[in-house]
Design a protein around this motif. Structure first.
Motif, PDB file in Angstrom:
ATOM      1  N   ALA A 172      -7.151  15.173   0.772  1.00  0.00           N
ATOM      2  CA  ALA A 172      -5.755  15.028   0.364  1.00  0.00           C
ATOM      3  C   ALA A 172      -5.475  13.612  -0.125  1.00  0.00           C
ATOM      4  N   PHE A 173      -6.049  12.613   0.573  1.00  0.00           N
ATOM      5  CA  PHE A 173      -5.821  11.235   0.149  1.00  0.00           C
ATOM      6  C   PHE A 173      -6.379  10.992  -1.249  1.00  0.00           C
ATOM      7  N   TRP A 174      -7.583  11.495  -1.519  1.00  0.00           N
ATOM      8  CA  TRP A 174      -8.189  11.258  -2.828  1.00  0.00           C
ATOM      9  C   TRP A 174      -7.472  12.026  -3.925  1.00  0.00           C
ATOM     10  N   TYR A 175      -6.826  13.133  -3.588  1.00  0.00           N
ATOM     11  CA  TYR A 175      -5.985  13.817  -4.562  1.00  0.00           C
ATOM     12  C   TYR A 175      -4.725  13.005  -4.864  1.00  0.00           C
ATOM     13  N   LEU A 176      -4.205  12.316  -3.828  1.00  0.00           N
ATOM     14  CA  LEU A 176      -2.989  11.539  -3.998  1.00  0.00           C
ATOM     15  C   LEU A 176      -3.233  10.208  -4.695  1.00  0.00           C
ATOM     16  N   ALA A 177      -4.462   9.677  -4.594  1.00  0.00           N
ATOM     17  CA  ALA A 177      -4.752   8.327  -5.083  1.00  0.00           C
ATOM     18  C   ALA A 177      -4.383   8.116  -6.551  1.00  0.00           C
ATOM     19  N   PRO A 178      -4.757   9.022  -7.483  1.00  0.00           N
ATOM     20  CA  PRO A 178      -4.374   8.794  -8.891  1.00  0.00           C
ATOM     21  C   PRO A 178      -2.858   8.744  -9.091  1.00  0.00           C
ATOM     22  N   ALA A 179      -2.134   9.618  -8.392  1.00  0.00           N
ATOM     23  CA  ALA A 179      -0.679   9.622  -8.518  1.00  0.00           C
ATOM     24  C   ALA A 179      -0.090   8.316  -7.987  1.00  0.00           C
ATOM     25  N   LEU A 180      -0.661   7.789  -6.896  1.00  0.00           N
ATOM     26  CA  LEU A 180      -0.186   6.529  -6.340  1.00  0.00           C
ATOM     27  C   LEU A 180      -0.449   5.376  -7.302  1.00  0.00           C
ATOM     28  N   ALA A 181      -1.637   5.367  -7.914  1.00  0.00           N
ATOM     29  CA  ALA A 181      -1.969   4.317  -8.880  1.00  0.00           C
ATOM     30  C   ALA A 181      -1.009   4.356 -10.067  1.00  0.00           C
ATOM     31  N   VAL A 234      -2.842  -6.992   3.543  1.00  0.00           N
ATOM     32  CA  VAL A 234      -1.610  -6.220   3.380  1.00  0.00           C
ATOM     33  C   VAL A 234      -0.520  -7.061   2.717  1.00  0.00           C
ATOM     34  N   GLU A 235      -0.527  -8.380   2.945  1.00  0.00           N
ATOM     35  CA  GLU A 235       0.431  -9.233   2.237  1.00  0.00           C
ATOM     36  C   GLU A 235       0.140  -9.231   0.739  1.00  0.00           C
ATOM     37  N   GLY A 236      -1.148  -9.276   0.379  1.00  0.00           N
ATOM     38  CA  GLY A 236      -1.518  -9.196  -1.027  1.00  0.00           C
ATOM     39  C   GLY A 236      -1.094  -7.869  -1.638  1.00  0.00           C
ATOM     40  N   PHE A 237      -1.269  -6.788  -0.881  1.00  0.00           N
ATOM     41  CA  PHE A 237      -0.849  -5.454  -1.325  1.00  0.00           C
ATOM     42  C   PHE A 237       0.660  -5.452  -1.565  1.00  0.00           C
ATOM     43  N   PHE A 238       1.407  -6.079  -0.652  1.00  0.00           N
ATOM     44  CA  PHE A 238       2.863  -6.131  -0.770  1.00  0.00           C
ATOM     45  C   PHE A 238       3.279  -6.972  -1.974  1.00  0.00           C
ATOM     46  N   ARG A 239       2.620  -8.105  -2.199  1.00  0.00           N
ATOM     47  CA  ARG A 239       2.953  -8.967  -3.340  1.00  0.00           C
ATOM     48  C   ARG A 239       2.659  -8.281  -4.672  1.00  0.00           C
ATOM     49  N   VAL A 274       3.920   3.342  -0.913  1.00  0.00           N
ATOM     50  CA  VAL A 274       2.509   3.571  -1.202  1.00  0.00           C
ATOM     51  C   VAL A 274       1.644   3.267   0.014  1.00  0.00           C
ATOM     52  N   GLY A 275       1.967   2.166   0.707  1.00  0.00           N
ATOM     53  CA  GLY A 275       1.162   1.744   1.853  1.00  0.00           C
ATOM     54  C   GLY A 275       1.112   2.767   2.968  1.00  0.00           C
ATOM     55  N   ARG A 276       2.153   3.579   3.089  1.00  0.00           N
ATOM     56  CA  ARG A 276       2.165   4.602   4.138  1.00  0.00           C
ATOM     57  C   ARG A 276       1.124   5.680   3.899  1.00  0.00           C
ATOM     58  N   LEU A 277       0.594   5.745   2.680  1.00  0.00           N
ATOM     59  CA  LEU A 277      -0.374   6.782   2.328  1.00  0.00           C
ATOM     60  C   LEU A 277      -1.803   6.250   2.246  1.00  0.00           C
ATOM     61  N   VAL A 278      -1.979   4.951   2.504  1.00  0.00           N
ATOM     62  CA  VAL A 278      -3.291   4.321   2.348  1.00  0.00           C
ATOM     63  C   VAL A 278      -3.884   4.019   3.728  1.00  0.00           C
ATOM     64  N   PRO A 279      -5.029   4.609   4.079  1.00  0.00           N
ATOM     65  CA  PRO A 279      -5.667   4.311   5.372  1.00  0.00           C
ATOM     66  C   PRO A 279      -5.984   2.829   5.494  1.00  0.00           C
ATOM     67  N   GLY A 280      -5.761   2.277   6.681  1.00  0.00           N
ATOM     68  CA  GLY A 280      -6.012   0.866   6.915  1.00  0.00           C
ATOM     69  C   GLY A 280      -4.881  -0.041   6.499  1.00  0.00           C
ATOM     70  N   VAL A 281      -3.895   0.522   5.802  1.00  0.00           N
ATOM     71  CA  VAL A 281      -2.736  -0.257   5.350  1.00  0.00           C
ATOM     72  C   VAL A 281      -1.467   0.239   6.020  1.00  0.00           C
TER      73      VAL A 281
END
Length: 206
Positions: free
Chosen positions: A178-187, A103-108, A117-124
């Protein structure tokens, strides 16, 4: 599966009995480091809203408030206790050194917007507040991005519960979809944010 069904029935009864404070409390647990998935909290509340027993708007507001309070709790722990404590004792609540590093790497990589973005990612989503706290991210953007990210997910889950009902199998299926629909928009959002950040950093001072 039977145990999960019993847990969902208990949550529906608890939310029905405690109302919106119950949603806030359960989402506080979900947003902090307790292993309590939002998929079994908000959809039952949405289901109760479809029956006229709750207001869908206030379900969403309570869900966002609980998420923000839980995120602030984690943020405060990171500021107060620091990285050594989290490395040493975080494993007892599921925050292993490897998970913290992830998660630190994700934040960096994604900067402050990672709290959205992290609020929408499972495990993050449960742990993204820790690196924000360790980095001493400013509270106003932290709260803003947290509310936006948590709000988007709460709206999705509340709508699923409202229209699908109290069928946990369908709720789980639609949540994953729903998550997989959101993933491209998040990227795309992360890419635009990173591009703007690099462009701003490379701009000559005025």
């Amino acid at each position: 599966m039977r145990l999960l069904h019993a847990a969902v029935l208990w949550i529906v009864a608890t939310v029905g009995r405690l109302g919106y404070p119950g949603i806030v409390a359960l989402m506080f647990l979900e947003s902090s480091f307790f292993p309590f998935p939002s998929e079994v909290v908000i959809p039952p509340a949405g289901y109760l809203a479809s029956r006229g027993e709750m207001s869908l708007v206030w379900v969403i507001v309570a869900g966002i408030l609980g998420s923000l309070l839980g995120a602030l709790f984690n943020y405060g722990l990171a500021v107060w206790l620091g990285r050594p404590f989290l490395h040493r004792y975080g494993r007892y609540v599921g925050l292993t050194p490897r998970a913290l590093e992830r998660v630190e790497g994700f934040f960096r990589r994604h900067g402050e917007i990672s709290t959205f973005v992290g609020r929408l990612v499972p495990g993050v989503r449960q742990y993204i507040s820790f690196p924000a706290g360790l980095a001493r991210m400013r509270l106003v953007p932290f709260c803003l991005y947290t509310c936006l990210g948590a709000g988007a997910w709460v709206v999705v889950l509340a709508a699923i519960g409202y229209f699908v009902g109290n069928n946990q199998d369908l709720v789980a299926a639609y949540s994953r979809r729903a998550f997989w629909y959101l993933a491209p928009a998040l990227a795309l959002l992360c890419g635009v944010y990173a591009w703007r950040h690099r462009r701003r950093a490379g701009a000559p001072p005025e």
